[in-house]
Design a protein around this motif. Structure first.
Motif, PDB file in Angstrom:
ATOM      1  N   GLY A 225       0.794  -1.226   0.000  1.00 48.01           N
ATOM      2  CA  GLY A 225       0.000   0.000   0.000  1.00 48.01           C
ATOM      3  C   GLY A 225       0.822   1.270   0.000  1.00 48.01           C
ATOM      4  O   GLY A 225       0.533   2.220  -0.725  1.00 48.01           O
ATOM      5  N   THR A 226       1.870   1.270   0.850  1.00 42.82           N
ATOM      6  CA  THR A 226       2.662   2.494   0.938  1.00 42.82           C
ATOM      7  C   THR A 226       4.139   2.164   0.788  1.00 42.82           C
ATOM      8  O   THR A 226       4.548   1.028   0.924  1.00 42.82           O
ATOM      9  N   LEU A 227       4.924   3.201   0.522  1.00 39.18           N
ATOM     10  CA  LEU A 227       6.368   3.035   0.456  1.00 39.18           C
ATOM     11  C   LEU A 227       6.922   3.007   1.872  1.00 39.18           C
ATOM     12  O   LEU A 227       6.791   3.990   2.594  1.00 39.18           O
ATOM     13  N   SER A 228       7.507   1.894   2.270  1.00 33.55           N
ATOM     14  CA  SER A 228       8.056   1.820   3.616  1.00 33.55           C
ATOM     15  C   SER A 228       9.464   2.397   3.628  1.00 33.55           C
ATOM     16  O   SER A 228      10.067   2.617   2.583  1.00 33.55           O
ATOM     17  N   GLU A 229       9.987   2.600   4.823  1.00 31.74           N
ATOM     18  CA  GLU A 229      11.317   3.178   4.907  1.00 31.74           C
ATOM     19  C   GLU A 229      12.350   2.256   4.254  1.00 31.74           C
ATOM     20  O   GLU A 229      13.277   2.716   3.608  1.00 31.74           O
ATOM     21  N   ASN A 230      12.148   0.952   4.440  1.00 27.33           N
ATOM     22  CA  ASN A 230      13.083  -0.004   3.840  1.00 27.33           C
ATOM     23  C   ASN A 230      13.074   0.061   2.321  1.00 27.33           C
ATOM     24  O   ASN A 230      14.118  -0.019   1.683  1.00 27.33           O
ATOM     25  N   ASP A 231      11.883   0.199   1.765  1.00 29.75           N
ATOM     26  CA  ASP A 231      11.785   0.322   0.311  1.00 29.75           C
ATOM     27  C   ASP A 231      12.577   1.525  -0.155  1.00 29.75           C
ATOM     28  O   ASP A 231      13.325   1.475  -1.132  1.00 29.75           O
ATOM     29  N   VAL A 232      12.371   2.605   0.563  1.00 32.93           N
ATOM     30  CA  VAL A 232      13.023   3.854   0.164  1.00 32.93           C
ATOM     31  C   VAL A 232      14.535   3.739   0.320  1.00 32.93           C
ATOM     32  O   VAL A 232      15.290   4.209  -0.524  1.00 32.93           O
ATOM     33  N   MET A 233      14.955   3.074   1.391  1.00 34.97           N
ATOM     34  CA  MET A 233      16.387   2.883   1.608  1.00 34.97           C
ATOM     35  C   MET A 233      17.017   2.116   0.440  1.00 34.97           C
ATOM     36  O   MET A 233      18.121   2.435  -0.015  1.00 34.97           O
ATOM     37  N   ALA A 234      16.273   1.103  -0.017  1.00 33.35           N
ATOM     38  CA  ALA A 234      16.786   0.299  -1.115  1.00 33.35           C
ATOM     39  C   ALA A 234      16.947   1.155  -2.374  1.00 33.35           C
ATOM     40  O   ALA A 234      17.916   1.010  -3.123  1.00 33.35           O
ATOM     41  N   ALA A 235      16.016   2.043  -2.559  1.00 33.48           N
ATOM     42  CA  ALA A 235      16.079   2.910  -3.735  1.00 33.48           C
ATOM     43  C   ALA A 235      17.182   3.947  -3.582  1.00 33.48           C
ATOM     44  O   ALA A 235      17.792   4.368  -4.569  1.00 33.48           O
ATOM     45  N   ALA A 236      17.435   4.332  -2.337  1.00 33.40           N
ATOM     46  CA  ALA A 236      18.371   5.431  -2.101  1.00 33.40           C
ATOM     47  C   ALA A 236      19.747   5.151  -2.684  1.00 33.40           C
ATOM     48  O   ALA A 236      20.375   6.034  -3.260  1.00 33.40           O
ATOM     49  N   ARG A 237      20.182   3.919  -2.555  1.00 29.35           N
ATOM     50  CA  ARG A 237      21.526   3.590  -3.046  1.00 29.35           C
ATOM     51  C   ARG A 237      21.613   3.801  -4.573  1.00 29.35           C
ATOM     52  O   ARG A 237      22.585   4.333  -5.080  1.00 29.35           O
ATOM     53  N   GLU A 238      20.557   3.378  -5.253  1.00 32.55           N
ATOM     54  CA  GLU A 238      20.536   3.553  -6.713  1.00 32.55           C
ATOM     55  C   GLU A 238      20.487   5.034  -7.089  1.00 32.55           C
ATOM     56  O   GLU A 238      21.135   5.471  -8.030  1.00 32.55           O
ATOM     57  N   ILE A 239      19.708   5.767  -6.339  1.00 32.46           N
ATOM     58  CA  ILE A 239      19.605   7.205  -6.623  1.00 32.46           C
ATOM     59  C   ILE A 239      20.960   7.856  -6.398  1.00 32.46           C
ATOM     60  O   ILE A 239      21.410   8.698  -7.178  1.00 32.46           O
ATOM     61  N   ARG A 240      21.628   7.400  -5.349  1.00 38.33           N
ATOM     62  CA  ARG A 240      22.933   7.947  -5.019  1.00 38.33           C
ATOM     63  C   ARG A 240      23.918   7.736  -6.174  1.00 38.33           C
ATOM     64  O   ARG A 240      24.580   8.673  -6.613  1.00 38.33           O
ATOM     65  N   VAL A 241      23.962   6.509  -6.668  1.00 41.94           N
ATOM     66  CA  VAL A 241      24.888   6.222  -7.759  1.00 41.94           C
ATOM     67  C   VAL A 241      24.521   7.040  -9.004  1.00 41.94           C
ATOM     68  O   VAL A 241      25.385   7.616  -9.664  1.00 41.94           O
ATOM     69  N   ALA A 242      23.233   7.127  -9.277  1.00 42.05           N
ATOM     70  CA  ALA A 242      22.802   7.878 -10.456  1.00 42.05           C
ATOM     71  C   ALA A 242      23.242   9.337 -10.349  1.00 42.05           C
ATOM     72  O   ALA A 242      23.736   9.924 -11.315  1.00 42.05           O
ATOM     73  N   LEU A 243      23.073   9.904  -9.180  1.00 41.34           N
ATOM     74  CA  LEU A 243      23.448  11.303  -9.006  1.00 41.34           C
ATOM     75  C   LEU A 243      24.961  11.482  -9.082  1.00 41.34           C
ATOM     76  O   LEU A 243      25.450  12.441  -9.666  1.00 41.34           O
ATOM     77  N   LEU A 244      25.687  10.536  -8.494  1.00 46.59           N
ATOM     78  CA  LEU A 244      27.146  10.641  -8.533  1.00 46.59           C
ATOM     79  C   LEU A 244      27.671  10.490  -9.956  1.00 46.59           C
ATOM     80  O   LEU A 244      28.602  11.173 -10.361  1.00 46.59           O
ATOM     81  N   GLU A 245      27.051   9.622 -10.702  1.00 43.46           N
ATOM     82  CA  GLU A 245      27.467   9.464 -12.090  1.00 43.46           C
ATOM     83  C   GLU A 245      27.166  10.715 -12.892  1.00 43.46           C
ATOM     84  O   GLU A 245      27.797  10.994 -13.900  1.00 43.46           O
ATOM     85  N   ALA A 246      26.186  11.461 -12.430  1.00 40.04           N
ATOM     86  CA  ALA A 246      25.856  12.711 -13.110  1.00 40.04           C
ATOM     87  C   ALA A 246      26.711  13.849 -12.583  1.00 40.04           C
ATOM     88  O   ALA A 246      26.464  15.004 -12.896  1.00 40.04           O
ATOM     89  N   ASP A 247      27.713  13.526 -11.750  1.00 37.50           N
ATOM     90  CA  ASP A 247      28.646  14.515 -11.218  1.00 37.50           C
ATOM     91  C   ASP A 247      28.056  15.447 -10.170  1.00 37.50           C
ATOM     92  O   ASP A 247      28.561  16.542  -9.965  1.00 37.50           O
ATOM     93  N   VAL A 248      26.987  15.054  -9.529  1.00 33.29           N
ATOM     94  CA  VAL A 248      26.520  15.846  -8.396  1.00 33.29           C
ATOM     95  C   VAL A 248      27.518  15.580  -7.261  1.00 33.29           C
ATOM     96  O   VAL A 248      27.934  14.443  -7.048  1.00 33.29           O
ATOM     97  N   ALA A 249      27.891  16.645  -6.561  1.00 33.21           N
ATOM     98  CA  ALA A 249      28.913  16.482  -5.528  1.00 33.21           C
ATOM     99  C   ALA A 249      28.381  15.672  -4.353  1.00 33.21           C
ATOM    100  O   ALA A 249      27.206  15.773  -3.988  1.00 33.21           O
ATOM    101  N   LEU A 250      29.269  14.883  -3.782  1.00 39.33           N
ATOM    102  CA  LEU A 250      28.881  13.927  -2.747  1.00 39.33           C
ATOM    103  C   LEU A 250      28.133  14.527  -1.552  1.00 39.33           C
ATOM    104  O   LEU A 250      27.095  13.996  -1.164  1.00 39.33           O
TER     105      LEU A 250
END
Lengths: 394, 516
Positions: free
Chosen positions: B20-45
């Motif tokens: 039904g809803t996005l749990s914190e764990n779901d979001v955490m799992a996504a966070a790592r992918e978002i992090r890599v995507a942003l870093l690959e786009a040269d957003v500063a750490l």
């Protein structure tokens, strides 16, 4: 009639050829010697890269390293004293010190002799990412680092050594100075310099000319192939005067390939040892501008199949992950034979170089560490790696 | 080649269906992918870290919208958060009592001089200002000369060069001239400097204090990596910048520097440099940069590029032909040439949402624009009549063309077949909307290419296309009726299918004259 017959023969012959090819098609390699997409060329390039490395390593053992690679503060101070004299190591150390301090500070923060756990590895990875190594390369390096050490006690020094070792191992195969070998069939050694806008191509040419004249005693001619940007010709003119090199120019808007062609003729005529060809900055995704660059090479090849002897891509250390795209595009278009990394005296570390070395294996010839004529140095993998991880910082 | 974030998140959220809803764990799992995507786009750490915290808070507990893939929902949250961070409204240029000064600062090679001239031209044309430009760059060889020449090209007055004058004195002199000669704006182009060069940073901060410019713009390269934070912070501290101009946005860098610099300085991104031409200046669109950073493609830019490069008259002519369902070799040729002008196959694919992966696969397969060259050569070897009436092509004509273009009869058969298919498509296209186009494209491809087709997201694309329709781009045939998807892309995809293993290249070089 004769003409027609001839044509017909050619047609038939062609058809036969084509049919043959058609039958054997699946496994056939490309017939046209394309400079763009030829896996064979890549392979041979890699060989060339790997072979001389052994020699170079041996050569480099001899002159200075023990002296220059000292860790202790006293000697480092001595080294920085040489700054005025322009000793390359001191300049590099000085230039990289700023980069180094930040990264080594980071590592110090992360690890002060405790058990290596995932949190620490994550932080370590972040330090590398902060140096522009990119998420993938950083992750790979950290994984490599953690392989045998996970859960063990570890000191800061060990971390630095290990990291520096891995980075150096990745970079040393590509650390090769630009070696000028007089072409067997006479004429000048031709170096084409290309890159995206504002990376420092013209400045690099100025420094390169100075180096070739001063250190190697070669006569240099320059060609002003950037006929597009305002005052690009004037800029190179000043470098030509500073270094006392003759310069071949044409009017603004002239065909850069024509400039290169004429410059080669002139350099041959005057017996110059080296011809440095400047080109306009171009973004690697502009197909028409890239085709123009390819044309320069094509036209040069009409003079001599081996031209240009070296094609240098100038990379700005400030550039992030886009450097992959730059090298990939320029390499496929004009077969880049070496890199020059500029602006390493700034706060940017150019860490993307590590990943580039790993993926493309294109030699890194030199680094730019300032705006003065002498501010160019050969690229030393160990030195660079050690500086990055903070082992040389005073 | 970057994998797009949506593909990665697709995997992460596969297990999530039915919840039904996005749990914190779901979001955490996504966070790592978002992090890599942003870093690959040269957003500063540091910026990435803060940003991910924000996203986590926003996403956790959100209800999963029915019918939407949770991955896409997270992307939407990320996308919106980036836009919010980048600043959602346009920030106009400021003017003060004349003469007001614009101070341009930045690293070496970031594009300050070209940007100065672009802004000068923009202020002259769009804001009716009388602009004076002065170069304070006494360090780089021929820098002052460069601005002078740009002034001549653009009809903008430049301050006469006085040898050996110091930057601060030049600035004062420029303001004097500005006052005496009634200029509205004085643009001061400064030398490139490293943020750690104390002497030069002192110099610029001195100039700033003395001149008190109304705008102090940091000019930064869109390709900048992690150093963006350091540069932006240092310049902001030294000269208190009023805004950022991001250059070379026409390159293929993902432009994460925009996010880094906005986040650490809080200063708006005011302008974008979009090309080497003097009018290649645009105001900032956060939504487009957000899409780029996430690797979602930049449809707006693609369409704009199309509008910009496509010859309007030719386009009208073509549109009229299409209406009749006609399509001959001349049309195919002009299409290929337009595509080349737009940066070739790969460049276009990378800009299409969802096609990024496909472009990567094409690269891997070694497929490139050379097929297009070959096909061009074939068409050039045809007579005008043959081009208009492909049916004329009999065996002997084909042989002649093959000899003329250095190709084979098989290849000519292929291009004829391709043309026929496109003709059929033209007829079918009249009967259907843009949305169905993509489905058809998929059918057409079949075989190995089906996998590639799966990499695309037909619905999203169709949606985007529909969006373009609504945008109303006037007489441009690339927009109405989704002709962009219809004509250019499948034509060449087709071409790629047929020819990818042909070993022979055309001898005849038929390059169009380059326009610079």
């Amino acid at each position: 009639m004769v003409f027609w017959r001839k044509k017909k023969n050619i047609t038939e012959q062609d058809k036969q050829d084509h049919d043959d090819r058609f039958i054997h098609r699946p496994g056939d390699p490309a017939l046209e010697p394309s400079t763009e997409y030829d896996p064979e060329i890549d392979a041979s390039l890699k060989h060339e890269i790997e072979d001389p490395v052994a020699d170079i390593d041996e050569l480099e053992e001899t002159p200075v390293p023990e002296h220059t690679l000292v860790e202790d503060a006293q000697e480092s101070e001595d080294l920085s004293d040489h700054t005025e004299e322009g000793g390359w190591l001191s300049r590099l150390t000085k230039g990289l010190a700023k980069s180094t301090n930040k990264i080594s500070q980071g590592i110090t923060d992360v690890l002060t002799k405790k058990k290596l756990d995932q949190d620490m590895l994550d932080s370590l990875e972040e330090v590398l990412i902060g140096a522009d190594l990119g998420p993938k390369t950083a992750a790979a390096l950290v994984a490599d680092f953690a392989k045998d050490r996970f859960g063990k006690d570890i000191s800061e020094e060990e971390v630095k050594e290990a990291l520096s070792g891995s980075i150096s191992a990745m970079l040393s195969p590509v650390a090769q100075p630009l070696e000028i070998t007089p072409p067997a069939n006479g004429g000048p050694y031709v170096i084409l310099v290309c890159g995206v806008n504002g990376v420092g191509k013209t400045t690099t040419i100025g420094k390169l000319a100075q180096h070739l004249k001063q250190k190697e005693g070669r006569s240099v001619m320059m060609a002003a192939g950037d006929t597009f940007r305002a005052a690009a010709i004037e800029q190179l003119q000043i470098w030509a005067e500073r270094t006392g090199s003759p310069l071949v120019t044409k009017e603004v808007g002239a065909d850069a390939a024509a400039v290169a062609y004429e410059a080669y003729e002139k350099a041959k005529e005057q017996g110059s040892d080296v011809l440095l060809i400047d080109t306009a900055g171009r973004l690697q995704n502009k197909a028409n501008l890239m085709a123009e660059l390819e044309k320069i090479v094509r036209v040069l090849k009409k003079q001599d199949e081996n031209l240009p002897h070296a094609t240098l891509l100038v990379l700005d250390a400030t550039t992030g992950q886009n450097a992959y795209s730059q090298l990939e595009s320029f390499k496929s278009m004009v077969n880049v034979t070496g890199l020059v990394v500029t602006k390493l005296d700034g706060s940017a570390k150019g860490g993307v170089l590590v990943g580039l070395a790993d993926q493309f294996g294109v030699p890194v010839h030199a680094i730019g560490i300032g705006e003065k004529m002498e501010d160019m140095q050969p690229f030393n993998a160990d030195e660079y790696a050690r500086s990055l991880t903070g082992l040389n910082a005073a | 080649m970057f994998e797009s974030l949506s593909e990665k998140l697709g995997g992460v959220f596969d297990s999530l269906r039915g919840k039904g809803t996005l749990s914190e764990n779901d979001v955490m799992a996504a966070a790592r992918e978002i992090r890599v995507a942003l870093l690959e786009a040269d957003v500063a750490l540091p910026v990435v870290k803060d940003f991910i915290e924000t996203v986590k808070q926003k996403a956790t507990g959100q209800e999963i919208v029915k019918g939407v893939n949770p991955g896409q929902q997270v992307i939407k949250i990320v996308h919106d958060a980036i836009i919010e961070l980048l600043g959602s409204e346009k920030d106009p240029m400021q003017f003060g009592t004349p003469p007001c000064a614009y101070l341009m600062v930045g690293l070496q090679g970031s594009g300050k001089t070209t940007s100065s001239a672009k802004i000068a031209k923009h202020l002259t044309n769009k804001h009716n200002k009388k602009v004076l430009m002065a170069s304070l760059d006494v360090y780089r060889p021929a820098a002052q000369e460069q601005l002078k020449q740009l002034g001549e090209q653009t009809d903008i007055t430049t301050l006469p060069i006085v040898e050996k004058q110091k930057p601060l004195d030049i600035a004062k002199r420029a303001m004097d001239v500005g006052r005496k000669e009634g200029f509205d704006v004085v643009i001061l182009d400064t030398a490139g400097r490293l943020s750690i060069d104390e002497t030069l940073m002192d110099e610029i901060s001195q100039i700033k204090k003395t001149i008190n410019p109304i705008e102090t713009l940091l000019v930064a390269d869109a390709m900048t990596g992690q150093d963006a934070v350091q540069t932006a912070t240092a310049f902001d501290a030294a000269v208190d910048i009023t805004g950022i101009m991001l250059t070379r946005i026409d390159g293929d860098a993902r432009g994460g520097a925009a996010m880094s610099m906005k986040a650490v300085t809080g200063k708006p991104i005011k302008l974008l440099g979009t090309g080497e031409k003097i009018d290649a200046l645009e105001s900032f669109h956060p939504d487009r940069i957000a899409g780029r950073i996430l690797g979602m493609g930049d449809v707006v830019s693609l369409v704009e590029k199309a509008v910009e490069t496509v010859d309007q008259d030719e386009a009208k002519k073509m549109a009229a032909k299409f209406k009749k369902g006609k399509f001959d070799f001349n049309d195919l040729l002009s299409q290929m040439q337009q595509m080349k002008k737009m940066g070739g196959m790969g460049a276009m694919m990378k800009m299409m949402p969802g096609l990024g992966k496909m472009a990567g696969q094409l690269d891997e397969a070694g497929v490139d624009d050379s097929h297009m060259k070959k096909q061009e050569a074939i068409i050039f070897s045809m007579t005008n009549k043959e081009r208009e009436k492909p049916d004329l092509l009999n065996a002997s004509r084909k042989k002649r063309i093959a000899a003329g273009s250095g190709t084979t009869v098989q290849e000519i058969n292929q291009i004829v077949k391709q043309l026929k298919q496109m003709q059929t498509m033209m007829k079918r296209m009249k009967k259907m909307g843009a949305g169905k186009m993509m489905g058809m494209m998929k059918d057409m491809m079949g075989g190995d290419m089906a996998e590639m087709a799966d990499a695309m997201n037909p619905e999203a694309l169709a949606e985007d296309m529909a969006g373009i329709d609504e945008g109303g781009l006037g007489p441009n045939p690339f927009a109405p009726g989704g002709a962009l998807a219809g004509q250019s892309m499948p034509g060449d995809l087709e071409n790629l299918l047929g020819n990818s293993s042909q070993p022979h290249g055309g001898k005849k070089k038929n390059r169009k004259k380059k326009k610079r």
